[in-house]
Structures are given as C-alpha cells and as structure tokens.
Design a protein around this motif. Structure first.
Motif, PDB file in Angstrom:
ATOM      1  N   GLU A 163      -2.854 -78.116  -2.607  1.00 35.98           N
ATOM      2  CA  GLU A 163      -1.617 -77.881  -1.866  1.00 35.98           C
ATOM      3  C   GLU A 163      -0.745 -79.131  -1.695  1.00 35.98           C
ATOM      4  O   GLU A 163      -0.513 -79.596  -0.564  1.00 35.98           O
ATOM      5  CB  GLU A 163      -1.946 -77.282  -0.494  1.00 35.98           C
ATOM      6  CG  GLU A 163      -2.721 -75.985  -0.591  1.00 35.98           C
ATOM      7  CD  GLU A 163      -3.017 -75.329   0.767  1.00 35.98           C
ATOM      8  OE1 GLU A 163      -2.713 -75.938   1.810  1.00 35.98           O
ATOM      9  OE2 GLU A 163      -3.526 -74.209   0.778  1.00 35.98           O
ATOM     10  N   HIS A 221      -0.149 -73.846  -2.588  1.00 31.21           N
ATOM     11  CA  HIS A 221      -0.001 -72.925  -1.449  1.00 31.21           C
ATOM     12  C   HIS A 221       1.409 -72.340  -1.502  1.00 31.21           C
ATOM     13  O   HIS A 221       2.396 -73.039  -1.295  1.00 31.21           O
ATOM     14  CB  HIS A 221      -0.199 -73.702  -0.142  1.00 31.21           C
ATOM     15  CG  HIS A 221      -0.188 -72.847   1.085  1.00 31.21           C
ATOM     16  ND1 HIS A 221      -1.175 -72.912   2.033  1.00 31.21           N
ATOM     17  CD2 HIS A 221       0.675 -71.914   1.525  1.00 31.21           C
ATOM     18  CE1 HIS A 221      -0.918 -72.052   3.006  1.00 31.21           C
ATOM     19  NE2 HIS A 221       0.214 -71.437   2.724  1.00 31.21           N
ATOM     20  N   ASN A 280      -3.083 -70.535  -3.672  1.00 32.58           N
ATOM     21  CA  ASN A 280      -3.595 -70.277  -2.324  1.00 32.58           C
ATOM     22  C   ASN A 280      -2.559 -69.394  -1.642  1.00 32.58           C
ATOM     23  O   ASN A 280      -1.424 -69.819  -1.418  1.00 32.58           O
ATOM     24  CB  ASN A 280      -3.737 -71.580  -1.523  1.00 32.58           C
ATOM     25  CG  ASN A 280      -4.799 -72.510  -2.095  1.00 32.58           C
ATOM     26  OD1 ASN A 280      -5.505 -72.148  -3.037  1.00 32.58           O
ATOM     27  ND2 ASN A 280      -4.916 -73.688  -1.540  1.00 32.58           N
ATOM     28  N   TYR A 282      -1.569 -66.804   1.608  1.00 31.93           N
ATOM     29  CA  TYR A 282      -1.934 -66.357   2.960  1.00 31.93           C
ATOM     30  C   TYR A 282      -0.965 -65.342   3.569  1.00 31.93           C
ATOM     31  O   TYR A 282      -1.389 -64.362   4.166  1.00 31.93           O
ATOM     32  CB  TYR A 282      -2.044 -67.564   3.920  1.00 31.93           C
ATOM     33  CG  TYR A 282      -3.293 -68.365   3.665  1.00 31.93           C
ATOM     34  CD1 TYR A 282      -4.478 -68.064   4.310  1.00 31.93           C
ATOM     35  CD2 TYR A 282      -3.295 -69.407   2.741  1.00 31.93           C
ATOM     36  CE1 TYR A 282      -5.646 -68.766   4.064  1.00 31.93           C
ATOM     37  CE2 TYR A 282      -4.450 -70.121   2.474  1.00 31.93           C
ATOM     38  CZ  TYR A 282      -5.629 -69.790   3.138  1.00 31.93           C
ATOM     39  OH  TYR A 282      -6.776 -70.485   2.870  1.00 31.93           O
TER      40      TYR A 282
END
Ligand code: IFM
Length: 430
Positions: A163, A221, A280, A282
């Motif tokens: 990230e 990310h 990544n 989320y």
C-alpha cells in the motif's frame, strides 16, 4: 448481493490469510512504529506495538492453527529493523528465525507470500528521512538483496511494498502515522520514491532468481471513491482525488511511466513490473463536502467502513482491463466484534469474486489473527482467530471455521448457509 445462495468458487482461485510483522510479532523496539506508538496521543487505545500478538515467540502455535483450518496460502511480512538493526549491519539470527518460519510453513503444506515492506521502517532509516529522501532509496534495495537471497530457497512469491499510497498519505498528508507530516509535496514525493523502489526491487528479485520461477508484485489499497451527489462537477473532482491518491502510484509502479503530478517520463524505463496485480480491497468512500458520508442504508463495520462488495468487482475489472494479469486479492477483511457480521462479509466478498468475470487467482483474508491495527491499536478485531492480548490466548472464531469450510468445499454449500445462519440480508449495525 445479499440473497444467500450456495456458490462455487472459480477453479483457479486459491484462498489464504494475511498478516504483517509489526502488527503481530511484538518484541521489536528498533522500528518506526514502536517509537511512534509509545509517544503520547498517537494510538487511540494507548497500546503500543511491543506486545502485539507475541507471534515472534508463538509462530509455531499460529501456524498450527492455520494448518488446522486447512489454509494453504499465507501472506506474512519481514520486519526490516530486525534484519538490519543498523545501516549495513545485517542480523543473521533474525534471518534464521524467518527461515525457520518459512520452513515450518512449507512442512505444513502452506505456501508463503512474503511482503518486504509493510509500513514500518528501521528507526535509523526513519531518522535519515526514510522514503522522502532520494539518497536513502539504496538502503531499501540493499535490504531487499540481503533478505531475498537469504530466503530464495524457501519462497517464490513476493510483495515488494504494501500500500504505497496509504503509507504516503497517512504519514505525510494526514500526519496520523509516522513521521506525522502534513505536506502534499512530500506525499507525492514519497509515492514517487516508493514506485521507484518497487521497480528496482522487482528487477533485482528476478535477477536473483534468474531462471527459477518467482512471482513479484506490489499490494495496492484501492477504495471506491464516489461523490455523494453525482453530477459532472463532483464526479470530475472525485475522479481527480482518486487519481492523485490512488491510481497514479499504481500506474508508475506497474509500468514505469510516472504521470503528473507524481512525476514525469519513465525515470527507470518503461516495462511490465508485475507478475500479478496485488489488490487490497476494503470499502467505498462516498465524499460529501470534503468529508466522508456513508449511505445510511448500507451496513458499516465497527470502524465505520461501508460494506460494499460490488466495489471488489468494479476495481478488479478495471485493473484487469488495464494491466491484463491475474489478480491477487492480497487483503480483504473486516473489523467486527460481532463475528456473524464477518461471516456475512466473507460470504458477500467471495460471492463478488465469483461474479467478477476476470481471472482472480488468490484471495487472502485480512487477517489471520487479531492484531495491532496501527493508530487504532489492539481494539480492532480483524482476525479469523481471536487473540486475548493480555493472556495471548488464541481462539478460532466461528468465521475461521466458516472460512475453513469454504476452502474445503471450494465454495459455499446449502448446508453451510443453514449451519452459519446466512439467512438475512446484512443490516446496518445499530
Ligand atoms: O491492518 C491494515 C493492513 O496493515 C494494511 N491494509 C489495511 C488493513 C486494515 O486497516
């Protein structure tokens, strides 16, 4: 998304779990996060990284639990400060300990994916100005050379940097992570330098392995960023923010082409500096008047992150269409005290993977065990395995068993839906 039906996972998809050294190991006082977390007011729950999950001493116990769950892929990271406690002085005992970890993983039939940099720096490197200074970058490459040569017979998959955008934004723009700066210029410079480091590390690792198979990438990310009220003006503004804070560093690291404002031209030459696309994923951020605003009809986790599995499909497709390589979801997970909500989250995101219609080869749940969640501290349970930080007792959560059954069945069966009571749509937590 929330009607719970059985599904099979794509044949090529393999599941695993992820952690990072600073968040679980404990015991290291030589890294930037130890210093930061012991300063007053830095960590919400006033804990620090010194104890974490004591994994440095207990890795065998944690790996045994992972094996019990049938997890066959594990993403871990190396604490650079253990390996190089002083500039140029490499610690063979620390290397031996990581070798012991990888050897044990292999004996248990678990394939390691090693991250070389996951947010924390040796203190000496931090004090020299870390990645904000061009003259420091060679230190990172020397460390990569040492550690990769030291692990080459045990590992064939690497993430160079975790990230890069988050590291730069939190430390140099938001200032809530070390070194606590607030500067757009520095943020862009750090992103540029991390992309350069990734490219050099990518080349170096391939050079070390020569004809031996190795896969190398970075973990990016990426969140969905949307205006709360879409109109051409808001959409263009958010598109620009997303480009500056998320996408330009991906482009630079993957292709060698440094777009404005992160840089210009191709300082290290153009190329294809990835063997997989590390993602990544989320959540989604809806932006309203320079702040975040969650759609009140959507569930959020205990950190206020919206549960938005559709985003996994959208971002995976976008990345695949642009960079044309298999996607490795190197992190996806949620922070919940109610473990049933983690089960829903896993179900919904893996179902999204089945709908993405692009090659997704890996999915690593974040995180294998509860850990130290940076500026929040120990009070942010992401794990499939619970950790009582006082006693260091581990306990496999219901979601851990659910994940294990998904691995065993390579999907979710009707019996699992019944057993884990996946019956109701995810409601907003009151
Ligand atoms: O815990 C972090 C991890 O270190 C990097 N990605 C996001 C996770 C959850 O915040």
């Amino acid at each position: 998304m929330t009607s719970f039906e059985p599904f099979d996972l794509p044949t090529e998809l393999e599941l695993g779990a992820a952690t990072s050294a600073t968040q679980i190991e404990g015991g290291d006082t030589g890294n930037s996060w130890f210093e930061w977390s012991t300063q007053p007011g830095r960590i919400a729950d006033k804990t620090d990284t010194l104890r974490a999950a004591d994994h440095w001493q207990r890795f065998a116990e944690d790996f045994a639990l992972m094996a019990q769950l049938g997890i066959k892929h594990y993403r871990l990271s190396i604490e650079w400060s253990r390996i190089e406690p002083e500039p140029g002085n490499f610690n063979s005992a620390a290397l031996a300990s990581y070798r012991q970890q990888l050897t044990l993983l292999r004996e248990l039939g678990i394939e390691p994916l090693v991250t070389l940099h996951h947010f924390s720096n040796p203190l000496w490197f931090e004090r020299l100005g870390a990645f904000a200074k061009c003259r420091n970058l060679h230190y990172f490459i020397a460390y990569v050379s040492y550690i990769v040569r030291g692990l080459a017979d045990l590992c064939s998959q690497y993430i160079t940097i975790n990230e890069p955008n988050v590291y730069a934004i939190m430390g140099y723009f938001a200032g809530t992570w070390p070194p606590g700066k607030h500067s757009v210029g520095l943020t862009l410079r750090v992103m540029r330098h991390l992309a350069l480091c990734h490219i050099e590390a990518y080349r170096l690792i391939h050079e070390i392995y020569q004809d031996k198979p190795v896969k190398v990438g970075a973990s990016h990310h990426l969140r969905i960023m949307e205006p709360y009220k879409p109109n051409p003006f808001n959409s263009a503004g958010i598109g620009l923010v997303s480009w500056i804070f998320q996408e330009q560093v991906v482009e630079a690291a993957m292709t060698g082409r440094f777009p404005f404002p992160i840089g210009y031209g191709a300082p290290l030459g153009r190329g294809r500096f990835y063997d997989f696309i590390g993602l990544n994923y989320y959540s989604r951020d809806c932006i309203r008047r320079f702040g975040k605003y969650n759609d009140p009809s959507r569930a959020t986790n205990i950190l206020g992150w919206e549960v938005y599995p559709e985003g996994l499909i959208e971002i995976s497709r976008k990345l695949y269409n642009k960079y044309k390589a298999p996607i490795w979801i190197t992190e996806n997970g949620t922070c919940e005290t109610d473990d049933n909500r983690r089960i829903d989250f896993i179900y919904q995101h893996l179902q999204a993977v089945t709908e993405a219609a692009v090659p997704i080869e890996r999915y690593y749940y974040w995180s294998l065990i509860d850990n130290f969640e940076w500026a929040i501290g120990e009070q942010a349970p992401f794990g499939l395995i619970g950790v009582d930080f006082e006693t260091q007792k581990r306990e496999i959560k219901k979601s851990g068993y659910f994940f294990s059954e998904i691995i065993r069945n390579h999907g979710v069966t009707a019996a699992m839906i019944e057993k884990y009571q996946l019956a109701a749509p995810t409601q907003k937590q009151s």
